[in-house]
Write a protein that holds these residues in place. Structure first.
Motif, short mmCIF file in Angstrom:
data_model
loop_
_atom_site.label_atom_id
_atom_site.label_comp_id
_atom_site.label_asym_id
_atom_site.label_seq_id
_atom_site.Cartn_x
_atom_site.Cartn_y
_atom_site.Cartn_z
N GLU A 36 -3.59 -5.70 3.36
CA GLU A 36 -4.86 -5.51 4.06
C GLU A 36 -4.91 -4.21 4.85
O GLU A 36 -6.00 -3.74 5.17
CB GLU A 36 -5.10 -6.69 5.01
CG GLU A 36 -4.02 -6.85 6.08
CD GLU A 36 -4.27 -8.06 6.94
OE1 GLU A 36 -5.25 -8.77 6.67
OE2 GLU A 36 -3.48 -8.30 7.89
N ASN A 37 -3.76 -3.61 5.14
CA ASN A 37 -3.76 -2.35 5.89
C ASN A 37 -3.80 -1.13 4.98
O ASN A 37 -3.73 0.00 5.46
CB ASN A 37 -2.51 -2.28 6.78
CG ASN A 37 -2.53 -3.31 7.89
OD1 ASN A 37 -3.60 -3.67 8.39
ND2 ASN A 37 -1.36 -3.80 8.26
N TYR A 38 -3.90 -1.34 3.67
CA TYR A 38 -3.95 -0.23 2.72
C TYR A 38 -5.32 -0.20 2.05
O TYR A 38 -5.92 -1.25 1.80
CB TYR A 38 -2.86 -0.37 1.66
CG TYR A 38 -1.45 -0.40 2.23
CD1 TYR A 38 -0.84 0.76 2.68
CD2 TYR A 38 -0.74 -1.60 2.31
CE1 TYR A 38 0.45 0.73 3.20
CE2 TYR A 38 0.55 -1.62 2.82
CZ TYR A 38 1.13 -0.46 3.27
OH TYR A 38 2.41 -0.49 3.79
N SER A 39 -5.77 0.99 1.74
CA SER A 39 -7.07 1.15 1.08
C SER A 39 -6.97 1.89 -0.24
O SER A 39 -7.95 1.95 -0.98
CB SER A 39 -8.04 1.91 2.01
OG SER A 39 -7.51 3.19 2.35
N SER A 40 -5.82 2.49 -0.55
CA SER A 40 -5.65 3.25 -1.79
C SER A 40 -4.47 2.69 -2.56
O SER A 40 -3.39 2.47 -2.00
CB SER A 40 -5.42 4.74 -1.47
OG SER A 40 -5.22 5.49 -2.66
N PHE A 41 -4.68 2.47 -3.87
CA PHE A 41 -3.65 1.88 -4.72
C PHE A 41 -3.51 2.70 -6.00
O PHE A 41 -4.49 3.29 -6.47
CB PHE A 41 -4.00 0.43 -5.05
CG PHE A 41 -4.11 -0.46 -3.85
CD1 PHE A 41 -2.99 -1.06 -3.31
CD2 PHE A 41 -5.35 -0.69 -3.26
CE1 PHE A 41 -3.09 -1.88 -2.20
CE2 PHE A 41 -5.46 -1.51 -2.15
CZ PHE A 41 -4.33 -2.10 -1.62
N PRO A 42 -2.30 2.74 -6.57
CA PRO A 42 -1.06 2.14 -6.06
C PRO A 42 -0.58 2.85 -4.81
O PRO A 42 -0.96 3.99 -4.53
CB PRO A 42 -0.09 2.34 -7.23
CG PRO A 42 -0.58 3.56 -7.92
CD PRO A 42 -2.08 3.50 -7.83
N LEU A 43 0.26 2.17 -4.08
CA LEU A 43 0.82 2.77 -2.88
C LEU A 43 1.76 3.91 -3.24
O LEU A 43 2.19 4.05 -4.38
CB LEU A 43 1.58 1.70 -2.08
CG LEU A 43 0.82 0.42 -1.72
CD1 LEU A 43 1.71 -0.49 -0.87
CD2 LEU A 43 -0.48 0.72 -1.01
N THR A 44 2.06 4.72 -2.26
CA THR A 44 3.03 5.79 -2.47
C THR A 44 4.45 5.22 -2.46
O THR A 44 4.66 4.06 -2.07
CB THR A 44 2.89 6.87 -1.40
OG1 THR A 44 3.21 6.29 -0.12
CG2 THR A 44 1.46 7.41 -1.35
N GLY A 45 5.41 6.02 -2.86
CA GLY A 45 6.79 5.57 -2.85
C GLY A 45 7.26 5.18 -1.47
O GLY A 45 7.97 4.18 -1.30
N ASP A 46 6.88 5.94 -0.45
CA ASP A 46 7.28 5.61 0.92
C ASP A 46 6.64 4.31 1.39
O ASP A 46 7.26 3.53 2.13
CB ASP A 46 6.89 6.75 1.87
CG ASP A 46 7.79 7.96 1.70
OD1 ASP A 46 8.96 7.79 1.32
OD2 ASP A 46 7.32 9.10 1.95
N GLU A 47 5.39 4.06 0.99
CA GLU A 47 4.74 2.81 1.39
C GLU A 47 5.37 1.60 0.71
O GLU A 47 5.55 0.55 1.34
CB GLU A 47 3.25 2.89 1.06
CG GLU A 47 2.49 3.87 1.94
CD GLU A 47 1.08 4.12 1.46
OE1 GLU A 47 0.25 4.60 2.27
OE2 GLU A 47 0.80 3.88 0.26
#
Length: 637
Positions: A182-193
């Motif tokens: 829910e705290n992310y708005s862009s997918f896929p996430l980055t490697g760090d995320e």
């Protein structure tokens, strides 16, 4: 105070006499006719025959002296608007009046029609589209014969089957195992995320126990929305989402070969666990995967051919999504315990991991047609200069490097067969500078491998492997000063440092045959040579086209260093001299096969796993046996 003048005659009786009766005109801003500033002329009054005009003339005749003036005058004052009633009495259906009101009528009619269409679209959706948009020419098949309008022959009517309504099945894990994005708005996430999400699940490390074992309570997961509808798509179209997948995320955090080394192990996971393997290049800094390599799904479709990858918002970091940033959660201690040979020693202990990586390079990680053509051109030019026969062209497929091997073939690729042994007439040298720190940095004061180590390693390897061979009658010792080109040792040099490459070439006689991208006769290959030392942080700042160019050059260099993706009959290296601290050097060992790379091809058992220095084809000048094991398949970041 009494008035100065005589008072006017004011009648107070109920009925005045006719002789003294005066008609008074009210002195107001608007008279009965409504015009205070303007007046009717006598001519205008004569032209009116209505009752008002007659009454007005009668009153004028009766009034001996107008109120507005002490003496008689012709026209009187009128107010603006006195002709309003006259205009109102003009005909409504006069042509001029109709034409003037036509825009009003048209606008009103258009509003009514639009309102009706709007009501129809609300009550019966799709009716207007069917009536207004569909035309026979738009949906007719041009291959069908023309049928005249008066032809009443009965013919079958073909219509497309309506698409079924989507059927979505939601799969929600238990509350204690739910992963929330829910705290992310862009997918896929980055490697760090993804690494951050792994840390929350694993507590900073991979749990002990059987590798990738699933708890009886289930594993953490996100909410899945699966479309299980059968859309009856044509052959070749992607259908439903794969039921079980492993995805490798290329994030550009590390170099090309570091990513490929980890990706090779992830692809092996998918094969062993019967899952579909995907590569996500959304965040890759080297272009698209297909800019350099063949599509993974085309080479290894997995257990569900034609299925679609999962939506990016449904990818989870551990364990189904691997990347250079999450590799430590997948390939740490439990990975070693699972895949190393518990009864082997030294490099023998790592042989299962070696074979997993090698099979992935043969099956999944293969150059596309353009990159393969560059590799073939580099090998062909080298063979032409050495007067060697070219590889048979009829055995290669569209990618230029032959088909992917079958289960029984992949272990033989790169082994010391009769056909390849005759073509192994050069050695490869890789010099890594830039931001790379050697694995044996503690042995070097400036934390850099001396260039002399590469020079001595190339000479020793050539003399050791080719001591009883000669090329066109030339002496076989590399130390001889010859003026006849090409003089041994014949080498392919790959380096990210132009300065180090020039220094290396200068350490040999001028007639020594040293081939490289920088000095290649093919202009396309020369354009791929690096101009500066490789530094990962600086590489990310290069323009996209420059990053793609350097990546393509590295792939060609890797093929020439390792002999990877070579078809039988093509020229391949007899050995490679490099530093194990570089991922290029580690993966270069895959092209020679396990026995030949480490010198175990002498029909002698090597139970202790120590590298046979007399027969080895993979020559490390970094650690050089001072640290055990002498070879690693990948590195963790």
């Amino acid at each position: 105070m009494p008035p100065k003048g005589p008072l006017p005659d004011i009648l107070v009786s109920g009925r005045p006499s006719r002789s003294n009766y005066r008609v008074l005109t009210p002195r107001t801003p608007h008279s009965r006719a409504g015009r205070a500033e303007e007046g009717f002329t006598e001519v205008e009054l004569e032209n009116f025959d209505d009752d008002e005009a007659k009454e007005y003339r009668t009153q004028t005749q009766q009034q001996s002296q107008p109120l507005l003036s002490p003496n008689s005058r012709g026209p009187g004052y009128r107010s603006r608007g006195d002709d309003h009633e006259l205009r109102a009495k003009e005909g409504f259906f006069r042509p001029a009046s109709i034409w003037g009101k036509l825009p009003l009528f048209g606008g009103s009619l258009l509003a009514v029609v639009l309102l009706g269409l709007f009501a129809v679209s609300i009550q019966r959706p799709g009716t207007l589209e069917k009536i207004l948009l569909q035309s026979p020419e738009e949906f007719s098949d041009p291959s069908e014969p023309y049928v005249p309008a008066n032809d009443h022959t009965a013919r079958p009517v073909y219509t497309d089957a309506p698409l079924p309504s989507p059927s979505i099945v939601e799969t929600r894990p238990p509350p204690g195992l739910l992963i929330s994005y829910e705290n992310y708005s862009s997918f896929p996430l980055t490697g760090d995320e993804y690494r951050h999400e792994c840390a929350k699940i694993m507590g900073g490390f991979m749990h002990h126990g059987e590798f990738w074992e699933e708890s009886h309570m289930g594993s953490p997961d996100v909410v899945h929305h699966d479309d299980v509808t059968n859309y009856h798509l044509p052959e070749g179209e992607l259908t439903k989402v794969c039921s079980s997948t492993i995805t490798y995320l290329l994030d550009g955090h590390v170099g090309l070969m570091a990513d490929l080394a980890l990706m090779a192990q992830a692809a092996a996971f998918a094969r062993e666990r019967n899952r579909t393997f995907f590569v996500d290049d959304t965040h890759w800094t080297r272009g698209k995967w297909t800019d350099h390599f063949q599509s993974v799904q085309g080479l290894e479709p997995g257990p569900e051919p034609g299925c679609r990858p999962p939506p990016p918002e449904e990818l989870v970091a551990c364990p189904r999504t691997a990347s250079s940033r999450t590799a430590k959660y997948h390939m740490g201690h439990s990975f070693s315990e699972e895949y190393e040979d518990p009864y082997g020693h030294q490099v023998n202990r790592l042989r299962p991991i070696y074979e997993r990586a090698r099979e992935s390079f043969e099956r999944v990680i293969r150059p596309n047609a353009h990159t393969a053509e560059l590799i073939r051109n580099a090998r062909k030019a080298l063979a032409d200069l050495l007067s060697l026969p070219a590889a048979p062209s009829h055995e290669a497929n569209s990618d230029g490097i032959g088909p992917a091997p079958t289960d029984s073939e992949h272990t033989a690729r790169g082994s010391s067969t009769d056909s390849t042994a005759e073509q192994q007439l050069y050695i490869a040298v890789h010099i890594r500078k830039g931001d790379r720190v050697p694995d044996g940095y503690m042995f070097y004061p400036d934390k850099q491998i001396p260039l002399k180590s590469y020079v001595d390693g190339a000479r020793e390897t050539w003399d050791r492997l080719y001591h009883n061979q000669s090329l066109d009658g030339l002496p076989n010792k590399s130390s001889g000063r010859l003026d006849h080109y090409p003089a041994p040792p014949i080498m392919w040099l790959a380096s990210d440092s132009p300065a180090a490459a020039r220094e290396f070439v200068g350490a040999f006689p001028p007639a020594t045959a040293v081939f490289s991208l920088e000095h290649h006769i093919d202009s396309q290959l020369r354009a791929l040579a690096p101009s500066t030392e490789y530094v990962q942080a600086e590489f990310d700042q290069e323009p996209p086209g420059e990053r793609i160019r350097l990546t393509r050059g590295m792939i060609v260099d890797f093929a020439m260093l390792s002999g990877m993706w070579a078809w039988p009959g093509e020229i391949v290296p007899g050995a490679v001299v490099c530093g194990v601290g570089s991922n290029v050097c580690r993966l270069a060992a895959l092209g020679f096969g396990f026995e030949r790379a480490f010198g175990f091809d002498d029909d002698v058992d090597h139970p202790m796993g120590n590298i046979n220095r007399e027969r080895r084809r993979w020559v490390d000048v970094d650690v050089d046996g001072r640290i055990e094991p002498a070879w690693h398949a990948f590195e963790l970041h």
